[in-house]
Design a protein around this motif. Sequence first.
Motif, mmCIF file in Angstrom:
data_model
loop_
_atom_site.group_PDB
_atom_site.id
_atom_site.type_symbol
_atom_site.label_atom_id
_atom_site.label_comp_id
_atom_site.label_asym_id
_atom_site.label_seq_id
_atom_site.Cartn_x
_atom_site.Cartn_y
_atom_site.Cartn_z
ATOM 1 N N ALA A 241 0.827 -1.209 0.000
ATOM 2 C CA ALA A 241 0.000 0.000 0.000
ATOM 3 C C ALA A 241 0.858 1.254 0.000
ATOM 4 N N HIS A 242 1.875 1.269 0.839
ATOM 5 C CA HIS A 242 2.728 2.454 0.902
ATOM 6 C C HIS A 242 3.471 2.660 -0.416
ATOM 7 N N LYS A 243 3.879 1.576 -1.049
ATOM 8 C CA LYS A 243 4.539 1.684 -2.349
ATOM 9 C C LYS A 243 3.559 2.194 -3.404
ATOM 10 N N LEU A 244 2.331 1.661 -3.389
ATOM 11 C CA LEU A 244 1.316 2.103 -4.357
ATOM 12 C C LEU A 244 0.970 3.578 -4.168
ATOM 13 N N GLU A 245 0.884 4.004 -2.934
ATOM 14 C CA GLU A 245 0.608 5.421 -2.669
ATOM 15 C C GLU A 245 1.714 6.300 -3.257
ATOM 16 N N SER A 246 2.944 5.885 -3.069
ATOM 17 C CA SER A 246 4.073 6.649 -3.618
ATOM 18 C C SER A 246 4.052 6.656 -5.141
ATOM 19 N N LEU A 247 3.825 5.488 -5.720
ATOM 20 C CA LEU A 247 3.820 5.374 -7.185
ATOM 21 C C LEU A 247 2.709 6.192 -7.835
ATOM 22 N N THR A 248 1.612 6.400 -7.124
ATOM 23 C CA THR A 248 0.479 7.157 -7.688
ATOM 24 C C THR A 248 0.438 8.594 -7.176
ATOM 25 N N GLU B 205 -7.832 2.272 -0.242
ATOM 26 C CA GLU B 205 -7.803 1.573 -1.530
ATOM 27 C C GLU B 205 -6.467 0.862 -1.719
ATOM 28 N N ALA B 206 -5.397 1.566 -1.377
ATOM 29 C CA ALA B 206 -4.067 0.979 -1.513
ATOM 30 C C ALA B 206 -3.893 -0.219 -0.587
ATOM 31 N N VAL B 207 -4.430 -0.123 0.633
ATOM 32 C CA VAL B 207 -4.343 -1.250 1.575
ATOM 33 C C VAL B 207 -5.135 -2.440 1.035
ATOM 34 N N ALA B 208 -6.313 -2.189 0.478
ATOM 35 C CA ALA B 208 -7.122 -3.287 -0.086
ATOM 36 C C ALA B 208 -6.357 -4.000 -1.200
ATOM 37 N N ILE B 209 -5.716 -3.238 -2.067
ATOM 38 C CA ILE B 209 -4.905 -3.836 -3.135
ATOM 39 C C ILE B 209 -3.719 -4.582 -2.528
ATOM 40 N N GLY B 210 -3.087 -3.973 -1.526
ATOM 41 C CA GLY B 210 -1.964 -4.618 -0.848
ATOM 42 C C GLY B 210 -2.365 -5.932 -0.197
ATOM 43 N N MET B 211 -3.564 -5.961 0.385
ATOM 44 C CA MET B 211 -4.059 -7.204 0.988
ATOM 45 C C MET B 211 -4.249 -8.275 -0.080
ATOM 46 N N ALA B 212 -4.763 -7.876 -1.242
ATOM 47 C CA ALA B 212 -4.930 -8.840 -2.339
ATOM 48 C C ALA B 212 -3.571 -9.363 -2.792
ATOM 49 N N ILE B 213 -2.588 -8.481 -2.878
ATOM 50 C CA ILE B 213 -1.229 -8.896 -3.272
ATOM 51 C C ILE B 213 -0.651 -9.859 -2.240
ATOM 52 N N ASP B 214 -0.760 -9.502 -0.949
ATOM 53 C CA ASP B 214 -0.234 -10.367 0.115
ATOM 54 C C ASP B 214 -0.932 -11.721 0.121
ATOM 55 N N THR B 215 -2.239 -11.715 -0.093
ATOM 56 C CA THR B 215 -2.998 -12.972 -0.119
ATOM 57 C C THR B 215 -2.558 -13.832 -1.287
ATOM 58 N N ARG B 216 -2.431 -13.225 -2.451
ATOM 59 C CA ARG B 216 -2.018 -13.975 -3.652
ATOM 60 C C ARG B 216 -0.622 -14.563 -3.452
ATOM 61 N N TYR B 217 0.280 -13.769 -2.881
ATOM 62 C CA TYR B 217 1.633 -14.256 -2.628
ATOM 63 C C TYR B 217 1.600 -15.453 -1.675
ATOM 64 N N SER B 218 0.788 -15.359 -0.623
ATOM 65 C CA SER B 218 0.678 -16.457 0.339
ATOM 66 C C SER B 218 0.163 -17.718 -0.328
ATOM 67 N N VAL B 219 -0.853 -17.569 -1.163
ATOM 68 C CA VAL B 219 -1.415 -18.726 -1.879
ATOM 69 C C VAL B 219 -0.354 -19.349 -2.776
ATOM 70 N N GLU B 220 0.387 -18.515 -3.494
ATOM 71 C CA GLU B 220 1.446 -19.031 -4.372
ATOM 72 C C GLU B 220 2.503 -19.787 -3.570
ATOM 73 N N GLN B 221 2.876 -19.269 -2.407
ATOM 74 C CA GLN B 221 3.882 -19.922 -1.575
ATOM 75 C C GLN B 221 3.387 -21.279 -1.080
ATOM 76 N N VAL B 222 2.149 -21.336 -0.617
ATOM 77 C CA VAL B 222 1.586 -22.595 -0.113
ATOM 78 C C VAL B 222 1.470 -23.597 -1.243
ATOM 79 N N CYS B 223 0.946 -23.179 -2.373
ATOM 80 C CA CYS B 223 0.795 -24.097 -3.519
ATOM 81 C C CYS B 223 2.139 -24.615 -3.995
ATOM 82 N N SER B 224 3.132 -23.750 -4.007
ATOM 83 C CA SER B 224 4.473 -24.155 -4.427
ATOM 84 C C SER B 224 5.045 -25.207 -3.485
ATOM 85 N N ARG B 225 4.855 -24.993 -2.178
ATOM 86 C CA ARG B 225 5.372 -25.947 -1.195
ATOM 87 C C ARG B 225 4.619 -27.274 -1.259
#
Length: 87
Positions: free
Chosen positions: A46-53, A61-81
């Motif tokens: 979120a903080h990066k998105l705020e800076s970029l925009t 809004e940025a936190v909501a997007i950040g949460m989606a990014i963090d969730t997706r990353y977590s899912v990818e990590q679990v699926c990979s393992r």
Amino acid sequence: MADFEPDAVDYLIRRGAEIHLRHIAEGGDPFELGSARPLDFGHWAAHKLESLTAHRLRHGEAVAIGMAIDTRYSVEQVCSRLASATR
């Protein structure tokens, strides 16, 4: 955990919450140095998105997007393992 056993999942969720709460309350991360402070779920991105925009993206809004990014990353990590464990 890989079998999503309810007792194991429940323990991991509760333990993770306890660790997170202690980390936020006491700053117990040994890898944080100096003025670094813990950022909650979704906030790093979120903080990066705020800076970029140039802050055209609102914090919530940025936190909501950040949460989606963090969730997706977590899912990818679990699926990979899980995929690695079944090979």
